[in-house]
Design a protein around this motif. Structure first.
Motif, short mmCIF file in Angstrom:
data_model
loop_
_atom_site.label_atom_id
_atom_site.label_comp_id
_atom_site.label_asym_id
_atom_site.label_seq_id
_atom_site.Cartn_x
_atom_site.Cartn_y
_atom_site.Cartn_z
N CYS A 11 77.50 -30.31 14.88
CA CYS A 11 77.36 -30.51 13.34
C CYS A 11 77.53 -29.12 12.69
CB CYS A 11 75.55 -30.83 12.94
SG CYS A 11 74.64 -29.39 13.04
N THR A 60 61.79 -26.88 14.31
CA THR A 60 62.47 -27.22 15.54
C THR A 60 61.60 -27.06 16.97
OG1 THR A 60 63.47 -25.00 15.54
CG2 THR A 60 64.81 -26.80 14.49
N CYS A 76 74.38 -27.85 19.72
CA CYS A 76 73.89 -28.38 18.63
C CYS A 76 72.75 -29.18 18.75
CB CYS A 76 74.96 -29.39 18.19
SG CYS A 76 74.61 -30.09 16.36
N TYR A 77 71.72 -29.13 17.89
CA TYR A 77 70.40 -29.77 17.62
C TYR A 77 70.77 -31.31 17.08
CZ TYR A 77 67.40 -25.67 18.47
OH TYR A 77 66.83 -24.54 19.04
N ASN A 78 71.72 -31.33 16.44
CA ASN A 78 71.88 -32.71 15.73
C ASN A 78 73.52 -33.04 15.66
OD1 ASN A 78 70.81 -34.68 13.93
ND2 ASN A 78 71.61 -33.67 12.33
N ALA A 84 61.67 -31.26 14.66
CA ALA A 84 62.73 -31.62 14.08
C ALA A 84 63.94 -32.18 15.50
CB ALA A 84 63.35 -30.68 13.28
N ASN A 85 63.35 -31.35 16.71
CA ASN A 85 64.41 -31.83 17.54
C ASN A 85 64.09 -33.11 18.34
OD1 ASN A 85 65.82 -29.51 17.81
ND2 ASN A 85 64.73 -28.52 19.38
N ASP A 121 76.83 -35.48 16.59
CA ASP A 121 77.10 -36.92 16.62
C ASP A 121 78.06 -36.99 17.65
OD1 ASP A 121 78.32 -39.35 15.69
OD2 ASP A 121 79.36 -38.73 14.06
N CYS A 154 73.07 -26.74 12.06
CA CYS A 154 71.78 -26.59 12.45
C CYS A 154 71.59 -25.20 12.87
CB CYS A 154 71.45 -27.59 13.70
SG CYS A 154 72.20 -27.22 15.13
N MET A 192 66.21 -32.20 10.32
CA MET A 192 66.85 -30.78 10.82
C MET A 192 67.05 -29.84 9.73
SD MET A 192 67.52 -29.29 13.60
CE MET A 192 67.54 -30.64 14.87
N LYS A 214 66.92 -35.21 19.91
CA LYS A 214 67.93 -35.66 19.18
C LYS A 214 69.41 -35.53 19.89
CE LYS A 214 65.79 -35.63 14.68
NZ LYS A 214 65.64 -34.80 13.42
N GLN A 215 69.34 -34.33 20.50
CA GLN A 215 70.65 -33.85 21.14
C GLN A 215 70.70 -34.45 22.68
OE1 GLN A 215 67.95 -32.15 20.41
NE2 GLN A 215 67.78 -30.21 21.52
#
Length: 246
Positions: free
Chosen positions: A214, A111, A205-207, A89-90, A209, A217, A97, A52-53
């Motif tokens: 974020c 994760t 960050c794992y999640n 979740a990663n 934008d 996380c 997440m 995701k990252q």
């Protein structure tokens, strides 16, 4: 522990390969490797596994450029993301997440990416052996608020036992932050450079934008805590205002 102590403990080799995710841990490892071996003797590998990252790949490129590493290669492990989709979740797709509170005490947090670190370390050893390097440096750390089985000293020792069976070119894995905290890492960087501005090129960050973390996380929670402990403002942007205490 001083930065000179940790540099002295690093393998006495001519060339090293750093697994560079674009996060704080691996980026500071890369900085230490440059201090120990010289930028012309340090190469980096970054892995894409449909995380995701994935913006961290661009951050790794920025760190590599900032440090002037001799080479930086992005390795496509998208097959791994396909295999574990809906499990971690990663990975893009399916699993929400968690926050750090959600995973405390869980021996295998959601994760976790199955067998990711063994795959990455094995590929890094192949790269090192093929390019005349004798060590693979990694930011693996098992002293966080949560942990994974494949970040522990026992895991690194087991991997060294495997590569130690080579008949000619033995590749040594080294994780300098085992038993240390993220606050210690920040202290090493500040001692080397007098500041932590290199970390503005990183993302933990794992999640995220885009380039904005974020702040919620598990990985963000640990990074924020480390900067709070050091009484330093993190130079990366967060999705909301962090009440830094400096």
């Amino acid at each position: 522990m001083s930065v000179q102590t940790i540099l002295s403990a690093m393998p006495d080799v001519q060339k090293a390969v750093v697994i560079l995710s674009g996060g704080m841990d691996s980026s500071i490892v890369a900085r230490l490797a440059v201090a120990k071996y010289g930028r012309e003797n340090v190469a980096a590998l970054t892995f894409y596994y449909k995380q995701k990252q994935s913006v961290e790949i661009e951050r790794a490129k920025a760190v590599s450029s900032f440090l002037g590493l001799s080479a930086h290669t992005v390795v496509d492990l998208s097959f791994l993301g396909d295999m574990v989709q809906g499990v971690s979740a990663n990975i893009v797709g399916g699993v929400a997440m968690p926050t750090i509170k959600d995973i405390l005490g869980d021996p295998t947090p959601v994760t976790y990416v199955p067998n990711r670190n063994m795959i990455m370390l094995s590929i890094a050893a192949a790269y090192a052996e093929s390019h005349g390097a004798q060590a693979v440096m990694t930011g693996l750390q098992s002293q966080d608020e949560y942990s994974y089985w494949d970040t522990t000293p026992a895991f690194v020792a087991a991997m060294n036992s495997v590569t130690g069976q080579a008949r000619k070119d033995v590749i040594q894995y080294y994780a300098p932050f085992q038993g240390l905290s993220k606050s210690d890492e920040i202290g090493f960087l500040k001692e080397l450079d007098g500041n932590v501005q290199m970390l503005k090129n990183t993302i933990t960050c794992y999640n995220p934008d885009g380039d904005v973390s974020c702040g919620k996380c598990p990985s963000c929670a640990e990074r924020i805590k480390a900067f709070m402990n050091c009484k330093i403002v993190d130079p990366v942007p967060y999705a909301f205002n962090i009440p830094w205490k400096v």
